[in-house]
Design an enzyme around this catalytic site. Sequence first.
Site, PDB file in Angstrom:
ATOM      1  N   GLY A   9       0.832  -1.205   0.000  1.00 11.00           N
ATOM      2  CA  GLY A   9       0.000   0.000   0.000  1.00 11.00           C
ATOM      3  C   GLY A   9       0.866   1.255   0.000  1.00 11.00           C
ATOM      4  N   ASP A  34      -4.496 -12.774   3.497  1.00 11.60           N
ATOM      5  CA  ASP A  34      -5.747 -12.038   3.701  1.00 11.60           C
ATOM      6  C   ASP A  34      -6.057 -11.827   5.195  1.00 11.60           C
ATOM      7  OD1 ASP A  34      -8.253 -10.972   3.588  1.00 11.60           O
ATOM      8  OD2 ASP A  34      -9.094 -12.536   2.286  1.00 11.60           O
ATOM      9  N   THR A  60      -9.692   1.405   1.759  1.00 15.20           N
ATOM     10  CA  THR A  60      -9.439   2.848   1.839  1.00 15.20           C
ATOM     11  C   THR A  60     -10.220   3.691   0.824  1.00 15.20           C
ATOM     12  OG1 THR A  60      -7.476   2.541   0.465  1.00 15.20           O
ATOM     13  CG2 THR A  60      -7.123   2.587   2.828  1.00 15.20           C
ATOM     14  N   THR A  99      -7.926   6.905  11.335  1.00 11.86           N
ATOM     15  CA  THR A  99      -8.199   8.087  10.520  1.00 11.86           C
ATOM     16  C   THR A  99      -8.912   9.216  11.270  1.00 11.86           C
ATOM     17  OG1 THR A  99      -9.554   8.810   8.640  1.00 11.86           O
ATOM     18  CG2 THR A  99     -10.305   6.872   9.788  1.00 11.86           C
ATOM     19  N   ASP A 100      -8.755  10.417  10.759  1.00  9.52           N
ATOM     20  CA  ASP A 100      -9.496  11.573  11.282  1.00  9.52           C
ATOM     21  C   ASP A 100     -10.994  11.442  10.968  1.00  9.52           C
ATOM     22  OD1 ASP A 100      -8.862  11.813   8.544  1.00  9.52           O
ATOM     23  OD2 ASP A 100      -9.312  13.954   8.574  1.00  9.52           O
ATOM     24  N   TYR A 125     -16.886   4.543   5.676  1.00 10.19           N
ATOM     25  CA  TYR A 125     -15.448   4.278   5.865  1.00 10.19           C
ATOM     26  C   TYR A 125     -15.050   4.612   7.312  1.00 10.19           C
ATOM     27  CZ  TYR A 125     -10.424   5.381   5.735  1.00 10.19           C
ATOM     28  OH  TYR A 125      -9.073   5.476   6.019  1.00 10.19           O
ATOM     29  N   LYS A 129     -13.640   2.085  10.220  1.00  4.64           N
ATOM     30  CA  LYS A 129     -12.343   2.292  10.873  1.00  4.64           C
ATOM     31  C   LYS A 129     -12.521   2.403  12.398  1.00  4.64           C
ATOM     32  CE  LYS A 129      -8.742   2.898   9.211  1.00  4.64           C
ATOM     33  NZ  LYS A 129      -7.654   1.949   8.855  1.00  4.64           N
ATOM     34  N   TRP A 150      -5.383  12.830   5.347  1.00  9.24           N
ATOM     35  CA  TRP A 150      -4.971  13.416   4.071  1.00  9.24           C
ATOM     36  C   TRP A 150      -3.584  12.912   3.638  1.00  9.24           C
ATOM     37  CZ3 TRP A 150      -6.621  19.194   3.206  1.00  9.24           C
ATOM     38  CH2 TRP A 150      -7.942  19.373   3.611  1.00  9.24           C
TER      39      TRP A 150
HETATM   40  N1  LIG Z   1      -5.030   7.493   2.375  1.00  9.96           N
HETATM   41  C1  LIG Z   1      -5.430   8.373   3.297  1.00  9.96           C
HETATM   42  O1  LIG Z   1      -5.643   9.561   3.019  1.00  9.96           O
HETATM   43  C2  LIG Z   1      -5.596   7.926   4.722  1.00  9.96           C
HETATM   44  C3  LIG Z   1      -6.018   8.850   5.686  1.00  9.96           C
HETATM   45  C4  LIG Z   1      -6.163   8.446   7.020  1.00  9.96           C
HETATM   46  C5  LIG Z   1      -5.899   7.133   7.374  1.00  9.96           C
HETATM   47  N2  LIG Z   1      -5.525   6.237   6.415  1.00  9.96           N
HETATM   48  C6  LIG Z   1      -5.264   4.837   6.833  1.00  9.96           C
HETATM   49  O2  LIG Z   1      -3.882   4.589   6.668  1.00  9.96           O
HETATM   50  C7  LIG Z   1      -3.666   3.212   6.303  1.00  9.96           C
HETATM   51  C8  LIG Z   1      -2.794   3.169   5.055  1.00  9.96           C
HETATM   52  O3  LIG Z   1      -3.473   3.870   4.007  1.00  9.96           O
HETATM   53  P1  LIG Z   1      -2.969   3.816   2.501  1.00  9.96           P
HETATM   54  O4  LIG Z   1      -3.562   4.987   1.809  1.00  9.96           O
HETATM   55  O5  LIG Z   1      -1.505   3.549   2.464  1.00  9.96           O
HETATM   56  O6  LIG Z   1      -3.764   2.515   2.006  1.00  9.96           O
HETATM   57  P2  LIG Z   1      -3.656   1.709   0.632  1.00  9.96           P
HETATM   58  O7  LIG Z   1      -2.669   2.364  -0.268  1.00  9.96           O
HETATM   59  O8  LIG Z   1      -5.039   1.462   0.152  1.00  9.96           O
HETATM   60  O9  LIG Z   1      -2.996   0.354   1.110  1.00  9.96           O
HETATM   61  C9  LIG Z   1      -3.695  -0.622   1.829  1.00  9.96           C
HETATM   62  C10 LIG Z   1      -3.088  -1.976   1.487  1.00  9.96           C
HETATM   63  O10 LIG Z   1      -3.834  -2.997   2.172  1.00  9.96           O
HETATM   64  C11 LIG Z   1      -4.085  -4.041   1.245  1.00  9.96           C
HETATM   65  N3  LIG Z   1      -5.234  -4.827   1.641  1.00  9.96           N
HETATM   66  C12 LIG Z   1      -6.551  -4.548   1.403  1.00  9.96           C
HETATM   67  N4  LIG Z   1      -7.318  -5.556   1.849  1.00  9.96           N
HETATM   68  C13 LIG Z   1      -6.480  -6.479   2.399  1.00  9.96           C
HETATM   69  C14 LIG Z   1      -6.689  -7.748   3.003  1.00  9.96           C
HETATM   70  N5  LIG Z   1      -7.920  -8.265   3.151  1.00  9.96           N
HETATM   71  N6  LIG Z   1      -5.611  -8.422   3.458  1.00  9.96           N
HETATM   72  C15 LIG Z   1      -4.366  -7.918   3.314  1.00  9.96           C
HETATM   73  N7  LIG Z   1      -4.101  -6.743   2.728  1.00  9.96           N
HETATM   74  C16 LIG Z   1      -5.151  -6.018   2.273  1.00  9.96           C
HETATM   75  C17 LIG Z   1      -4.322  -3.293  -0.051  1.00  9.96           C
HETATM   76  O11 LIG Z   1      -4.296  -4.154  -1.160  1.00  9.96           O
HETATM   77  P3  LIG Z   1      -5.182  -3.708  -2.493  1.00  9.96           P
HETATM   78  O12 LIG Z   1      -4.707  -2.344  -2.869  1.00  9.96           O
HETATM   79  O13 LIG Z   1      -4.836  -4.762  -3.475  1.00  9.96           O
HETATM   80  O14 LIG Z   1      -6.604  -3.697  -2.032  1.00  9.96           O
HETATM   81  C18 LIG Z   1      -3.172  -2.294  -0.002  1.00  9.96           C
HETATM   82  O15 LIG Z   1      -1.965  -2.845  -0.483  1.00  9.96           O
HETATM   83  C19 LIG Z   1      -5.050   2.609   6.139  1.00  9.96           C
HETATM   84  O16 LIG Z   1      -5.398   1.926   7.307  1.00  9.96           O
HETATM   85  C20 LIG Z   1      -5.975   3.808   5.982  1.00  9.96           C
HETATM   86  O17 LIG Z   1      -7.274   3.545   6.440  1.00  9.96           O
HETATM   87  C21 LIG Z   1      -5.362   6.595   5.117  1.00  9.96           C
END
Ligand SMILES: NC(=O)c1ccc[n+]([C@@H]2O[C@H](COP(=O)([O-])OP(=O)(O)OC[C@H]3O[C@@H](n4cnc5c(N)ncnc54)[C@H](OP(=O)(O)O)[C@@H]3O)[C@@H](O)[C@H]2O)c1
Length: 294
Positions: A9, A34, A60, A99-100, A125, A129, A150
């Site tokens: 990710g 998984d 996400t 997350t916020d 979402y 979370k 963000w």
């Molecule tokens: N992005 C934001 O703005 C943001 C803001 C606040 C908090 N967060 C939190 O920060 C964390 C990281 O975010 P990110 O943006 O880096 O997320 P991301 O790029 O979507 O990465 C998440 C990873 O988890 C994998 N995944 C999904 N389902 C899974 C499963 N069942 N088993 C194992 N792996 C799985 C995804 O694979 P696939 O891509 O193949 O599904 C992806 O590689 C998350 O918890 C998110 O909720 C993100």
Amino acid sequence: MIWLIGNKGMLGQDVEKLLKRKRLSYLASDKEVDIKNYQILKEFTKDIKIEWIINCTGYTDVDKAEKEIEKAFLINRDGVRNISKIALEKQAKLVHISTDYVFNGEKNKHLSYTEDDKTEPINLYGKSKLAGEKETKETFKKYFIIRTAWLYGRGGKNFVSTMLKLFKEKEEIKVVSDQWGSPTYTVDLAEVILKMINNDSDKFGIYHFTNEGVTNWYEFAREIYRKSKKLGIIDSNKEVGIRGIETKEYPTPAQRPKWSLLSKEKIKRELNLDIRNWEGALEDFLTTLSLQTK
Ligand SMILES: NC(=O)c1ccc[n+]([C@@H]2O[C@H](COP(=O)([O-])OP(=O)(O)OC[C@H]3O[C@@H](n4cnc5c(N)ncnc54)[C@H](OP(=O)(O)O)[C@@H]3O)[C@@H](O)[C@H]2O)c1
């Protein structure tokens, strides 16, 4: 041994880079192991001594979650419960990312959300979370939940990458100017995660981390435009009009909090952190990008 879950990710990739750079021994997995399936997690970690688990996985897609409710909860709630159960069995400590969006965004402007503030997610979402946070809290004690916001970085689609694409394709873009928050560079968050592990404190609980400062999506877009032009990432001769609009002019399936400034006092105190502001972090990210694309 550290187990990094979600290493493919956006955030996970930067965490893995740092683990490598610091020569820490770790195990990494993503979709192929998984998190929805407890037995698979148990099998994967069988006979391996794990001291820390870093969970960077998640469902996400904020807008899609409004329809794919079951899927979002299976990953963000049940998956987190499974990981927490493994952490308990292994007597490992867990760093989990939240997350916020657990807040409703109705707090008075200029006041930041503390870790103890009332949660009240306004989209699916955020609800999934928050349910994940609850599973962790109810399963064991040795957790650090870091709520962030963000996020942008090299390894995934995000607001900065979307803007850079649009600046190349469009003459004018409209961006909402009435949702406020703090952009966060994945590299900075990755460093904080590893600092937390290195710190090895037993002050478990919830922590907030973003880059310093607050902005809205429109101002954020303008800063990306200004900096990427200066760094030669986009054509310096091409003018793109960026117009601020209200959320009601840009309806999305999921509602988003209007105001989501997170207080970082707790994490700053605990890790003796000096957090850089979002403009500095953005400059750093875009500079790296400009060097890599030249
Ligand atoms: N992005 C934001 O703005 C943001 C803001 C606040 C908090 N967060 C939190 O920060 C964390 C990281 O975010 P990110 O943006 O880096 O997320 P991301 O790029 O979507 O990465 C998440 C990873 O988890 C994998 N995944 C999904 N389902 C899974 C499963 N069942 N088993 C194992 N792996 C799985 C995804 O694979 P696939 O891509 O193949 O599904 C992806 O590689 C998350 O918890 C998110 O909720 C993100």
